[in-house]
Scaffold this active site. Structure first.
Site, PDB file in Angstrom:
ATOM      1  N   GLY A   2       5.305   3.019   0.660  1.00 40.76           N
ATOM      2  CA  GLY A   2       5.973   3.764  -0.394  1.00 40.76           C
ATOM      3  C   GLY A   2       5.674   3.166  -1.756  1.00 40.76           C
ATOM      4  O   GLY A   2       6.513   3.198  -2.649  1.00 40.76           O
ATOM      5  N   SER A  19       0.854  -1.187   0.000  1.00 43.35           N
ATOM      6  CA  SER A  19       0.000   0.000   0.000  1.00 43.35           C
ATOM      7  C   SER A  19       0.892   1.240   0.000  1.00 43.35           C
ATOM      8  O   SER A  19       2.113   1.136   0.074  1.00 43.35           O
ATOM      9  CB  SER A  19      -0.883   0.011   1.246  1.00 43.35           C
ATOM     10  OG  SER A  19      -0.066   0.237   2.386  1.00 43.35           O
ATOM     11  N   LYS A  20       0.240   2.389  -0.038  1.00 43.23           N
ATOM     12  CA  LYS A  20       0.979   3.658  -0.061  1.00 43.23           C
ATOM     13  C   LYS A  20       1.897   3.781   1.156  1.00 43.23           C
ATOM     14  O   LYS A  20       2.960   4.377   1.100  1.00 43.23           O
ATOM     15  CB  LYS A  20      -0.003   4.827  -0.073  1.00 43.23           C
ATOM     16  CG  LYS A  20      -0.714   4.953  -1.399  1.00 43.23           C
ATOM     17  CD  LYS A  20      -0.929   6.417  -1.763  1.00 43.23           C
ATOM     18  CE  LYS A  20      -1.494   6.544  -3.165  1.00 43.23           C
ATOM     19  NZ  LYS A  20      -2.930   6.712  -3.176  1.00 43.23           N
ATOM     20  N   ARG A  21       1.459   3.184   2.270  1.00 46.87           N
ATOM     21  CA  ARG A  21       2.245   3.204   3.503  1.00 46.87           C
ATOM     22  C   ARG A  21       3.649   2.639   3.287  1.00 46.87           C
ATOM     23  O   ARG A  21       4.610   3.013   3.927  1.00 46.87           O
ATOM     24  CB  ARG A  21       1.475   2.364   4.517  1.00 46.87           C
ATOM     25  CG  ARG A  21       2.002   2.318   5.914  1.00 46.87           C
ATOM     26  CD  ARG A  21       0.944   1.651   6.801  1.00 46.87           C
ATOM     27  NE  ARG A  21       0.563   0.326   6.284  1.00 46.87           N
ATOM     28  CZ  ARG A  21       1.233  -0.777   6.511  1.00 46.87           C
ATOM     29  NH1 ARG A  21       2.336  -0.731   7.213  1.00 46.87           N
ATOM     30  NH2 ARG A  21       0.826  -1.945   6.023  1.00 46.87           N
TER      31      ARG A  21
END
Ligand code: GLU
Length: 468
Positions: A244, A240-242
């Protein structure tokens, strides 16, 4: 039969890393077999699809060098053809009109939920005559799916996967407003585009059973399917975006080379013995579906950096100068002259040994093209004591008379001086490094001096040691 693969992104955001890997696998499979790789933009969700996302996907694929054959196909543009197929199924009795109102469907779901049953359309319009249709309700068209037996998928990665047909309800093919559903569009497009091999994320596995039912109803031969496990973050959780998770263009901006990202993405889920460094040429020669792993792969940014460093060292010097120039122009706030580009070109063999990204490469190269007097960082300033400056003045006097300006000759001169002065070479070379680069880390210092040339080297020393 010639191989045809496709990449079918939905343009609702950038080309994410999982999509880029799917595209790569399809591209490699097609290129390996001398087949065709197609691009289909699945833009039927008009509310979420944007032209900016289409552009980002095309830009990302182009940068990665994953060139598709022919023009990109817009799924939305083909909606009439999709509707035509739904009507053909209707005419053949493979589909039927369903007049359930949304409220009726809602009641059906509530009842199933209350009874602890799975929520599915119960087929109430399957065999009802159109004369019973309520007035004023626009029908949807549903597939008359088989109720008995099972649908079997021989997946090239997952193996044999079966679903009881009783688990699948009669899916909607055409909505009440006449627009096709995603499930129908994908099948019709893959059929019409002659796709022989579908390689996609295993989040699509459950869709495949429904899609197979459409192929069956139309009497079409389905393509082969290979559902690849998703990519997870370094901690094993879904990417996920978490973590990166970035778009392809972000990797470009972070200073990765497309060939490095290709190699990295290939190894993210595909293997060939112990090989880690796999050129694109070898990847095309070796790619097969057997090499795709069955468990999710994890992002490993350190590995990506190492691969990138490897491909930077392999890259052509002129190309690297071209790639770092825009970054240098931004950092310096001015354009680069021809002579400066020439210095960078000559410096590149030394510079590229250390950099893991183009950002590092540009940062490491900047001192070569920084205008005098060079700003000195803190450590360089400390090194340049009064003694060191005095030594540099002597060294400059000797370098001035160097018979030629090569690293070997310059080193010989400085070594001779160090010996005479009873100093270790490093004691003399470090201040020289500070004077020439403004810092305490640089490529080998005599190589730096050779690249800078006689005038610039002497001038830089003069700036710290006083006129020489
Ligand atoms: N449009 C789908 C997606 O972006 C892919 C569909 C497919 O590959 O069949 O996830």
């Amino acid at each position: 039969m010639s191989v045809v693969t496709r990449f079918a992104p939905s343009p609702t955001g950038y080309l994410h890393i999982g999509g880029a890997r799917t595209a790569l696998f399809n591209w490699l499979y097609a290129r390996h077999h001398g087949g065709t790789f197609l691009l289909r933009i699945e833009d039927t969700d008009r509310a979420r699809s944007t032209q900016a996302a289409v552009d980002a996907i095309i830009d990302g694929l182009s940068w990665l060098g994953l060139t598709w054959d022919g023009d990109a196909v817009s799924q939305f543009e083909r909606r009439e053809r999709h509707a035509e197929v739904a009507h053909a199924m209707l005419a053949e009795g493979k589909a039927y009109r369903c007049y359930c109102s949304p409220a009726e469907l809602e009641t059906m779901r509530e009842e199933q939920k209350a009874a602890g049953l799975p929520m599915r359309y119960d087929g109430r319009w399957r065999d009802r005559d159109a004369s019973e249709a309520p007035a004023g309700v626009a029908p949807v068209i549903r597939l008359k799916a088989p109720r008995e037996g099972e649908t079997v998928l021989q997946d090239k990665v997952q193996g044999e996967v079966r679903v009881q047909n009783s688990q699948l309800d009669d899916m909607v093919l055409l909505r009440a407003d006449g627009t096709p559903t995603y499930m129908l569009s994908v099948v019709v497009d893959d059929q019409d585009m002659g796709v022989t091999q579908v390689i996609r994320g295993d989040d699509h596995l459950t869709n495949t059973f429904r899609q197979l039912q459409i192929y069956q109803a139309m009497g079409w031969t389905p393509p082969d399917f290979a559902h690849i496990p998703l990519i997870h973050g370094p901690d094993g959780a879904k990417l996920s975006k978490r973590h990166g998770a970035l778009g392809a263009e972000a990797y470009r901006d972070l200073g990765y080379l497309p060939e490095a990202l290709r190699n990295y993405l290939l190894r993210l889920g595909w293997g060939h013995g112990d090989d880690e460094i796999i050129s694109t040429e070898d990847a095309i020669a070796w790619f097969n579906l057997e090499g795709i792993g069955r468990s999710p792969s994890r992002m490993d940014y350190a590995k990506l950096d190492n691969l990138n460093g490897h491909y930077i060292r392999l890259a052509d010097d002129d190309r690297l100068v071209g790639l770092i120039s825009p970054r240098l122009v931004t950092a310096l706030g001015r354009d680069l002259g021809d002579a400066e580009r020439d210095v960078l070109r000559r410096a590149m063999p030394g510079l590229k040994q250390r950099a893991k990204t183009l950002v590092e490469l540009a940062a490491g190269a900047q001192f070569y093209v920084t205008a005098r007097p060079l700003p000195l960082d803190e450590k360089a300033t400390q090194l340049l004591s009064a003694d060191a400056r005095a030594q540099l003045a002597v060294i400059a006097g000797r370098l001035k008379n160097a018979p030629d300006w090569t690293a070997a000759t310059l080193e010989g001169i400085v070594r001779a001086y160090a010996e005479e002065a009873g100093l270790k070479l490093g004691k003399v070379a470090q201040p020289l490094r500070a004077a020439l680069s403004g810092s305490t880390v640089s490529p080998p210092i005599f190589e730096v001096a050779e690249v800078l040339g006689r005038d610039e080297t002497l001038a830089r020393i003069g700036d710290v040691a006083g006129g020489v």
